[in-house]
Design a protein around this motif. Structure first.
Motif, PDB file in Angstrom:
ATOM      1  N   GLU A 165       0.798  -1.214   0.000  1.00 49.88           N
ATOM      2  CA  GLU A 165       0.000   0.000   0.000  1.00 49.88           C
ATOM      3  C   GLU A 165       0.841   1.279   0.000  1.00 49.88           C
ATOM      4  O   GLU A 165       0.283   2.374  -0.015  1.00 49.88           O
ATOM      5  N   ALA A 166       2.174   1.131   0.008  1.00 55.41           N
ATOM      6  CA  ALA A 166       3.023   2.320   0.066  1.00 55.41           C
ATOM      7  C   ALA A 166       3.024   3.106  -1.231  1.00 55.41           C
ATOM      8  O   ALA A 166       3.369   4.292  -1.247  1.00 55.41           O
ATOM      9  N   GLY A 167       2.679   2.446  -2.351  1.00 53.69           N
ATOM     10  CA  GLY A 167       2.582   3.160  -3.618  1.00 53.69           C
ATOM     11  C   GLY A 167       3.835   3.141  -4.453  1.00 53.69           C
ATOM     12  O   GLY A 167       3.871   3.732  -5.536  1.00 53.69           O
ATOM     13  N   TYR A 168       4.902   2.475  -3.986  1.00 50.20           N
ATOM     14  CA  TYR A 168       6.122   2.376  -4.780  1.00 50.20           C
ATOM     15  C   TYR A 168       5.953   1.300  -5.861  1.00 50.20           C
ATOM     16  O   TYR A 168       5.176   0.351  -5.709  1.00 50.20           O
ATOM     17  N   THR A 169       6.728   1.441  -6.932  1.00 48.19           N
ATOM     18  CA  THR A 169       6.772   0.390  -7.946  1.00 48.19           C
ATOM     19  C   THR A 169       7.441  -0.830  -7.331  1.00 48.19           C
ATOM     20  O   THR A 169       8.521  -0.720  -6.738  1.00 48.19           O
ATOM     21  N   GLN A 170       6.818  -1.996  -7.448  1.00 53.72           N
ATOM     22  CA  GLN A 170       7.366  -3.170  -6.755  1.00 53.72           C
ATOM     23  C   GLN A 170       7.162  -4.440  -7.556  1.00 53.72           C
ATOM     24  O   GLN A 170       6.325  -4.516  -8.462  1.00 53.72           O
ATOM     25  N   GLN A 171       7.969  -5.420  -7.207  1.00 61.87           N
ATOM     26  CA  GLN A 171       7.859  -6.766  -7.763  1.00 61.87           C
ATOM     27  C   GLN A 171       7.946  -7.748  -6.609  1.00 61.87           C
ATOM     28  O   GLN A 171       8.541  -7.452  -5.561  1.00 61.87           O
TER      29      GLN A 171
END
Length: 905
Positions: A165-171
């Protein structure tokens, strides 16, 4: 070897958690070893397992050393503290491609780090981990880390949620029973929106805790009538507060005060205390705050004076007070304040020195000065305007107007926001919040020190350096209705609170006095409104005459608002006419047109013109009255402008696809280097601006006649010969520019005369430039203000901007609607649109130039000054004839980034 980094004090911050309580975040060091051990002992076995993936009942001495010793570059730990106890910790370790810890070496560094959290069980669910992630990510970016890796057990759903939920681009990937998350730490629109939304909720809840107490302690309550402590206790009792009240005074004995039980300290109070009102001498406040923290008090209103307003020693006391309160989870209103009020029947609290409790209403009011606060409350009572809540912040050491904006935005009891501002602690954040709130609820502000631009004693704020008209521009951009006096603030407020917003600027005027009607008509014209021909009913008008005329004007498609002027009639009673006006107000509400009156010189909400709700409180549809037509029209004009602003779309921040930001950043880095500031040469400025599609007309520097002629032949006649010497540019008396030189002979003659007149070729610094088409000369710029940040600037070139100050500003990043408003905001704007038969210029090209400059400023914060002057705008396009650019290192922004409360300094 380079010296190790110093202890990063700037990473420390007070933070507001999800439930509105506060805590202190700071780097963890060796001195925290005992706190870490005690913290770990309080953590459950399940939480330890989720952190270490194995049973881990206690920390070894080696573990403690590892988790408390950091180099602040490759290994960093941040702890969250409530009081003196550690309640959570987050850390990162820089790792290499193989996942092992690495150190920064001479050949560069890894940009990846492993991150891990541990939160005490009773602190989970309060938003602790999300705050820690925001701060550790900000620290990591500062240290060159661009990616976090986190291993999480699938059963650790809470921690998975924090990351996702932090909104960073992630994998993510699942390996060997563990979920491996990879987070790109570059801020995204989503991550920024998430942070701002969490900030809003947390700050709104922290303010709600103060304004909606279930129990109150008055610390410093006294028996002697007229003392501060006794007055507070009396006002609280008179307000009908619905919860328990405790009087605290170690010298007051055991007998109740004003029927309220007395205790020696707040620690002796038998129940929970939501709010403590502190009225003890300044030297005793620190002890009281510590006791409140130990008792679990949720918030403080510090009435006591003797703090920052008295000088450096008082400022140190104030700083210590706020830090102690925040460390124990408490917000502070004050010190040196009047107090707070809440008229909600379920709360009904007057925790202030004001003897007048205003009636319930839909207006929220924030003031800083306590003395002025009493006068303001008196005005609301006299006018009959109801308030939802009132806060006097005094020295504004902690809770500020920004916190109240966060609260009032979602408060269902508040429809209109009033602010009396003596200073702005965080102007960037104020304009951001005000713009968002004003889209839903009107914000009316009185900003003191229009000309002095000073800061009252005791306020932890920087004096504004912008001219007052620039501050006006920025308030307009944010949708804030700025008025010069408190009286005008209430004039506007009583219209906004009780009448609908107008759909346009056409004003019908109905009355029984021809002279008052003409005054209203003149006032409308002067205020930029469009008055219809006044309907004069004469002094012999009856109530029925008023009913018909008002009904016709409200039904007319030609009117957007109705002003009725009324003097004592000859043939009917005033009460009969008042009854008709009140009746017509219901029709006005139905058709969405505001109805306001000049009724027998009354100011406020006359009893006869009130529409009461089921509780007997003035409600929507009450008709505001003004002592003179000019007052009514002035208030209406402000509301018309606000309604027009609200109807317009907010606009979009345009991002041009033909820009080259990476090239521009490289140019800035190369030119600025390690210096704090640098000015660009004309060529460098043109290269940088060209990266954003802004192309100044080339100018060739010439030192003699032959060079001037050669340049002209390359450029093509006609040309311009002008000086670029800074000390000569604006000297009209020295004739520093020659236009439309069409021949070699004319150019040589002009060169000789100008060089001689300006002190020789070296002193004159002459250039040859292509002759631009005739058009309107404008000035476009970018400036950096320490309070508001990067600002666009626009005006007409020459005396209009330089002598008359006809310049408008907008905060960056600007939307397409912002720049459209900017171009039209100057008084001389009609010149751009075909004034007196002249052809209109290409305003679209001008707006595009401003948008490109806004994008440049947003991408490159080191570009702190750009002056494009003149920019000649024609019927088809524009020409930038001169460009100057300056670079410097702007101070760290405090309005964005990880959530952190304002430093009590």
């Amino acid at each position: 070897m380079p010296a190790p980094p110093a202890f990063p004090e700037h990473w420390e911050a007070d933070v507001v958690l999800r439930d509105g309580a506060t805590a202190h975040l700071r780097p963890v060091g060796p001195h925290d070893a005992d706190r870490l051990v005690a913290f770990y002992a309080r953590v459950s076995d399940e939480s330890k397992y989720l952190r270490f993936f194995t049973p881990y009942p206690r920390l070894s001495e080696r573990d403690v050393r590892h988790f408390t010793n950091h180099d602040w570059v490759d290994r960093v730990g941040l702890g969250l503290f409530v009081g003196d106890e550690m309640v959570a910790i987050v850390r990162y370790d820089r790792i290499g491609p193989d996942g092992r810890a690495v150190k920064t070496g001479p050949h560069g560094r890894s940009s990846t780090a492993e991150v891990a959290f541990l939160v005490q069980d009773d602190q989970q669910g309060r938003g602790v981990a999300s705050v820690l992630l925001e701060h550790i990510a900000d620290v990591a970016r500062e240290r060159g880390i661009r990616r976090f890796v986190a291993d999480v057990l699938p059963s650790n759903r809470r921690m998975m949620k924090v990351f996702t939920e932090a909104g960073y681009t992630q994998q993510s990937a699942f390996e060997d029973g563990v979920v491996r998350l990879n987070l790109d730490l570059a801020p995204t629109d989503t991550s920024t929106a998430v942070m701002l939304a969490r900030e809003h909720r947390a700050e709104a809840r922290s303010t709600a805790r103060l304004l909606n107490p279930r129990s109150v302690a008055v610390i410093g309550a006294g028996r002697n009538e007229g003392t501060v402590g006794n007055t507070l206790l009396r006002n609280l009792a008179a307000s009908g507060f619905t919860g328990p009240v405790y009087a605290v005074n170690p010298k007051a004995g055991d007998e109740p005060i004003e029927g309220v039980p007395v205790y020696r300290t707040v620690l002796d109070a038998p129940g929970e205390v939501d709010l403590a009102i502190v009225a003890v001498p300044a030297p005793a406040v620190q002890r009281v705050v510590e006791e409140c923290g130990r008792h679990g008090v949720r918030g403080l209103v510090v009435i006591s004076s003797g703090f920052a307003e008295t000088g450096p020693e008082g400022r140190a006391l104030q700083r210590r007070l706020v830090r102690t309160a925040r460390a124990h989870g408490m917000r502070v209103i004050g010190p040196n304040c009047l107090g707070i009020l809440n008229t909600d029947p379920d709360v009904s609290v007057n925790a202030s020195l004001s003897p007048r409790m205003p009636r319930r209403g839909r207006v929220g009011m924030f003031a800083q000065s306590g003395a002025l606060g009493i006068a303001i409350l008196e005005s609301t009572v006299n006018r009959g305007i109801g308030l939802s809540t009132f806060v006097s912040a005094g020295n504004r050491a902690d809770v500020s107007g920004n916190d109240l904006l966060q609260y009032w935005e979602d408060d269902p009891a508040t429809d209109v926001v009033l602010l009396h501002l003596e200073s702005l602690g965080n102007p960037r954040k104020f304009t951001r919040l005000a713009r968002r709130v004003a889209r839903r609820k009107p914000v009316v502000a009185v900003k003191s020190a229009r000309h002095a631009q000073g800061v009252p004693l005791g306020h932890a704020a920087r004096a504004l350096t912008l001219p007052d008209q620039a501050v006006d521009s920025l308030f307009r951009q944010a949708g804030v209705i700025r008025v010069p006096t408190v009286a005008e603030m209430f004039d506007v407020a009583q219209l906004l609170a009780y009448q609908p917003l107008p759909a346009g600027d056409r004003v019908a005027i109905v009355g029984n006095s021809d002279s008052l009607g003409l005054l209203a008509q003149d006032a409308c014209t002067s205020a930029g409104l469009v008055p219809l021909r006044p309907v004069d009913l004469t002094t012999s008008a009856t109530a029925e005459d008023f009913r018909k005329a008002l009904g016709d004007m409200l039904a007319s498609p030609e009117s957007d608002a109705v002003v009725t002027v009324f003097i004592p009639p000859l043939t009917t009673s005033g009460d009969e006419v008042a009854a008709v006006i009140a009746e017509m107000a219901e029709r006005a509400a139905e058709v969405g047109k505001p109805l306001l009156a000049t009724y027998l010189a009354h100011e406020g909400l006359p009893t006869q013109l009130r529409r009461l709700d089921v509780d007997g409180v003035p409600a929507l549809g009450s008709v505001p009255s003004y002592p003179a037509p000019e007052n009514a029209v002035r208030a209406l004009a402000e509301v018309v402008r606000y309604a027009a602003w609200r109807r317009r779309p907010a606009g979009d921040v345009v991002e041009f696809e033909d820009v080259r930001p990476d090239t521009a950043r490289a140019l800035v880095r190369a030119r600025l280097g390690a210096a704090d500031a640098a000015g660009l040469s004309p060529g460098e400025a043109a290269e940088l601006l060209g990266c954003y599609g802004i192309h100044p007309l080339p100018a060739v520097r010439v030192d003699n006649e032959d060079a001037a002629v050669a340049a002209a032949e390359r450029i093509g006649y006609p040309v311009v010969l002008k000086t670029i010497a800074e000390h000569l540019r604006h000297r009209v008396d020295l004739d520093g520019v020659r236009l439309d030189l069409g021949t070699e002979v004319g150019l040589r003659r002009a060169f000789r005369r100008m060089a001689a007149r300006l002190g020789g070729p070296d002193q004159a610094r002459l250039v040859v430039q292509q002759m631009a088409p005739r058009g309107v000369a404008t000035t476009v710029g970018l400036t950096y203000d320490e309070s508001f940040g990067a600002l666009l600037r626009f005006g007409l070139a020459g005396p209009a901007s330089e002598l008359l100050g006809d310049v408008a500003h907008r905060v960056v990043p600007a939307t397409d609607q912002d720049v459209a408003d900017l171009v039209r905001d100057i008084r001389a704007a009609p010149v751009l649109f075909g004034y007196r038969g002249a052809p209109p210029v290409d305003v679209e090209a001008l707006e595009e130039l401003l948008l490109r400059l806004s994008q440049l400023a947003d991408d490159l914060p080191q570009v702190t000054s750009v002056t494009l002057d003149p920019v000649v705008v024609t019927g088809e396009g524009l020409r930038v004839l001169d460009a100057r650019v300056r670079l410097s290192r702007p101070p760290m922004r405090t309005d964005l980034g990880p959530r952190a409360m304002r430093d009590p300094h």
